[in-house]
Design a protein around this motif. Structure first.
Motif, short mmCIF file in Angstrom:
data_model
loop_
_atom_site.label_atom_id
_atom_site.label_comp_id
_atom_site.label_asym_id
_atom_site.label_seq_id
_atom_site.Cartn_x
_atom_site.Cartn_y
_atom_site.Cartn_z
N GLU A 187 0.84 -1.21 0.00
CA GLU A 187 0.00 0.00 0.00
C GLU A 187 0.87 1.25 0.00
O GLU A 187 0.60 2.21 -0.72
N ARG A 188 1.95 1.24 0.80
CA ARG A 188 2.83 2.41 0.86
C ARG A 188 3.56 2.62 -0.47
O ARG A 188 3.72 3.77 -0.92
N LEU A 189 3.99 1.54 -1.12
CA LEU A 189 4.65 1.66 -2.43
C LEU A 189 3.71 2.27 -3.47
O LEU A 189 4.11 3.11 -4.28
N LEU A 190 2.45 1.83 -3.44
CA LEU A 190 1.49 2.39 -4.38
C LEU A 190 1.28 3.89 -4.14
O LEU A 190 1.15 4.67 -5.07
N GLU A 191 1.24 4.29 -2.86
CA GLU A 191 1.10 5.71 -2.55
C GLU A 191 2.30 6.50 -3.07
O GLU A 191 2.14 7.59 -3.64
N LEU A 193 4.30 5.65 -5.57
CA LEU A 193 4.24 5.67 -7.03
C LEU A 193 3.24 6.72 -7.52
O LEU A 193 3.51 7.45 -8.48
N HIS A 194 2.10 6.80 -6.85
CA HIS A 194 1.12 7.81 -7.24
C HIS A 194 1.69 9.22 -7.07
O HIS A 194 1.46 10.09 -7.92
N MET A 195 2.43 9.44 -5.99
CA MET A 195 3.04 10.75 -5.79
C MET A 195 4.02 11.07 -6.91
O MET A 195 4.06 12.20 -7.41
N VAL A 196 4.82 10.07 -7.30
CA VAL A 196 5.80 10.28 -8.38
C VAL A 196 5.08 10.61 -9.69
O VAL A 196 5.44 11.55 -10.40
N LEU A 217 0.14 5.28 -16.11
CA LEU A 217 0.79 4.74 -14.91
C LEU A 217 -0.09 4.93 -13.68
O LEU A 217 -0.17 4.04 -12.82
N LYS A 218 -0.74 6.07 -13.57
CA LYS A 218 -1.64 6.28 -12.43
C LYS A 218 -2.81 5.30 -12.47
O LYS A 218 -3.21 4.76 -11.44
N ALA A 219 -3.34 5.07 -13.66
CA ALA A 219 -4.45 4.13 -13.78
C ALA A 219 -4.01 2.70 -13.45
O ALA A 219 -4.74 1.94 -12.81
N ALA A 220 -2.79 2.35 -13.87
CA ALA A 220 -2.30 0.98 -13.64
C ALA A 220 -2.04 0.70 -12.18
O ALA A 220 -2.12 -0.44 -11.74
N THR A 221 -1.73 1.72 -11.40
CA THR A 221 -1.42 1.52 -9.98
C THR A 221 -2.60 1.86 -9.08
O THR A 221 -2.43 2.05 -7.88
N THR A 222 -3.80 1.93 -9.66
CA THR A 222 -5.01 2.16 -8.88
C THR A 222 -5.66 0.81 -8.59
O THR A 222 -5.97 0.07 -9.52
N PRO A 223 -5.84 0.45 -7.31
CA PRO A 223 -6.45 -0.84 -6.99
C PRO A 223 -7.84 -0.97 -7.59
O PRO A 223 -8.52 0.05 -7.76
N PRO A 224 -8.32 -2.17 -7.92
CA PRO A 224 -7.58 -3.44 -7.77
C PRO A 224 -6.57 -3.63 -8.90
O PRO A 224 -6.87 -3.36 -10.06
N ILE A 225 -5.37 -4.08 -8.53
CA ILE A 225 -4.29 -4.25 -9.50
C ILE A 225 -4.27 -5.71 -9.96
O ILE A 225 -4.34 -6.62 -9.15
#
Length: 512
Positions: A187-191, A193-196, A217-225
């Motif tokens: 969950e923290r990694l996804l957060e 990545l979204h910030m980046v 990239l933002k769409a790909a890292t939005t759950p559910p992955i």
């Protein structure tokens, strides 16, 4: 002795309990009573042991669930015949290894309480533990050690149920903490990545060619992955990066050429300034000489020099003006080239594997998706359906309402299809008015029903052309991928089925 009254036997049993100093438990009383009476009663029903077996019996299939309920009923009713019938049922399913209670041929007296895990069941548990480990990372060394000890024990000869239960309990307790930690890390990694990605989008507000990548990239890292989504984005971005590098390189080249033109422009201006300064100095010198002259003979050569300087200046001015005009034209051309390349960069992210009109996959994206889904279906042994859709009466629609309306009808079909599709389904434009739908984990019957559901949805969402309501329909052929079939062969079968749907009256679905 068997004719003695029961009361007398009971009194003698109590005396023997006291004389032998045995605890007055039901088991001791029963044993002495049978010894004094000279008869042997039925063995007690091993309910506790059978219920411990009941907890590890398989119940994955409907037949196994039915047998498990029958097993529990036999234990509750202490029914040996029903228990024997249940174990025979398990044996008929090839699961005799889990029947750890052996009912002997001479009756229930020889029934023994199980203490050893069935070998097949122990092997399954060991594989389950090993399969779990890769998802846990390498940070927790202790859980890997516990897993190695547990799998080694499960694969040892005749592993004890009690020991296995204790080791599994300790492992699952440790596993719960590790899985919670891995979920928090994910969950923290996804957060992060979204910030980046959001930061990239902000910093590249003027570079429209980066917006497509950031949004993907933002769409790909939005759950559910899902692995399918990540794989699709990876392939798309790889192609985008290559094309953008080429277009960006051409843009930089055009900018360098424009810089060279501007340098030449400045150089020409500098030469023009120098020539102008020389001309002014010459005129000033001539004016001074004319002011000092006393005769016409002294003025004549000065005028000749001034006229020559003026002609030279005029010639230089014409040449420089021509060069500057040429530089201006070339500069405008380079500027137009830069603008065109920037527009190309802005569009390339959306046009790599997607049809620019409908947003569906283009032929390249569709071919890659089909090969990927076919490989997945065969790897997992899962069904895969493919449907080929063709709009009915599309030529007549174009002829009557125009090509712009025809394009709008294609967009309408794609939008309605996407609203009905599942997240794992894929839509591609096969060509013209033909579309392909990939339906993973779908049998042929379910695929046909999905196409009929899409037809019903289209009939409720009428396509509006101005004030005119236009009914959009399609004919479809549906196939389920066969074991050794290629994507091209499946498409040929779907095309043949779609042709039959057209012949049958259109707005129909035919299964191949």
């Amino acid at each position: 002795m068997a004719d003695r009254p029961a009361s007398e036997i009971a009194r003698e049993t109590l005396k023997q309990l006291a004389a032998r100093r045995l605890p007055p438990t039901p088991d001791n009383y029963r044993a002495l009573y049978e010894e004094i009476a000279g008869v042997r009663g039925p063995a007690p029903f091993p309910e506790a042991g059978l219920r411990s077996i009941l907890r590890v019996m398989p119940a994955q299939t409907p037949a196994q669930k039915r047998l498990l309920e029958q097993f529990e009923r036999a234990v509750t009713q202490k029914d040996w015949a029903l228990l024997q019938s249940t174990l025979v049922g398990y044996a008929n399913q090839g699961l005799s290894a889990v029947a750890t209670v052996a009912v002997a041929a001479d009756g229930p007296d020889n029934a023994a309480e199980p203490s050893v895990l069935p070998e097949e069941f122990a092997q399954l548990l060991a594989r389950l533990v090993e399969t779990t480990l890769p998802a846990l990372g390498e940070e927790d060394v202790r859980i890997h050690e516990m897993a190695q000890q547990l799998t080694a024990f499960l694969r040892s000869p005749r592993p004890s149920i009690a020991t296995a239960q204790q080791m599994l309990g300790n492992f699952s307790y440790r596993l719960s903490f590790t899985t919670e930690e891995q979920a928090a890390i994910r969950e923290r990694l996804l957060e992060l990545l979204h910030m980046v990605f959001e930061n990239i989008a902000v910093l590249s507000a003027n570079d429209l060619w980066l917006q497509g990548q950031a949004e993907a990239l933002k769409a790909a890292t939005t759950p559910p992955i899902t692995l399918r989504r990540l794989d699709g984005v990876q392939r798309r971005l790889k192609d985008v990066i290559i094309k953008q590098a080429q277009a960006h390189g051409r843009s930089l080249e055009a900018q360098e050429q424009m810089k060279a033109l501007l340098s030449s422009f400045i150089e020409r201006l500098a030469k023009m300034t120098v020539a102008s300064d020389v001309y002014h100095e010459t005129l000033e010198r001539c004016a001074t000489q004319i002011g000092q002259a006393t005769t016409l003979e002294e003025i004549a050569p000065v005028l000749q020099e001034a006229m020559q300087a003026t002609r030279s200046m005029a010639l230089d001015s014409r040449l420089i003006h021509a060069e500057l005009e040429d530089l201006r034209i070339r500069t405008e051309q380079r500027q137009a080239e830069i603008v065109r390349l920037q527009e190309e960069l802005a569009q390339v992210s959306e046009q790599v594997r997607h049809d620019p009109l409908t947003g569906a996959l283009n032929r390249k994206g569709l071919d890659e998706a089909m090969e990927r889904e076919i490989a997945r279906a065969r790897r997992l042994g899962a069904p895969l359906c493919l449907a080929l859709l063709d709009l009915d009466n599309f030529k007549e629609l174009n002829d009557r309402l125009g090509h712009v309306t025809g394009d709008a009808a294609l967009v309408h079909l794609a939008e309605v299809t996407r609203s009905v599709m599942r997240s794992q389904d894929l839509l591609g434009r096969y060509g013209g008015e033909e579309f392909v739908l990939l339906l993973p984990d779908t049998t042929l019957e379910s695929g046909v029903e999905a196409m009929k559901r899409l037809q019903r949805e289209l009939s409720t969402r009428l396509f509006m052309q101005g004030k005119e309501k236009v009914l959009i329909t399609f004919s479809a052929g549906v196939v389920q991928l066969q074991d050794t079939e290629t994507s091209a062969e499946a498409l040929l079968r779907a095309d043949a089925a779609m042709y039959l749907a057209k012949r049958a009256g259109k707005n129909r679905v035919v299964a191949a």
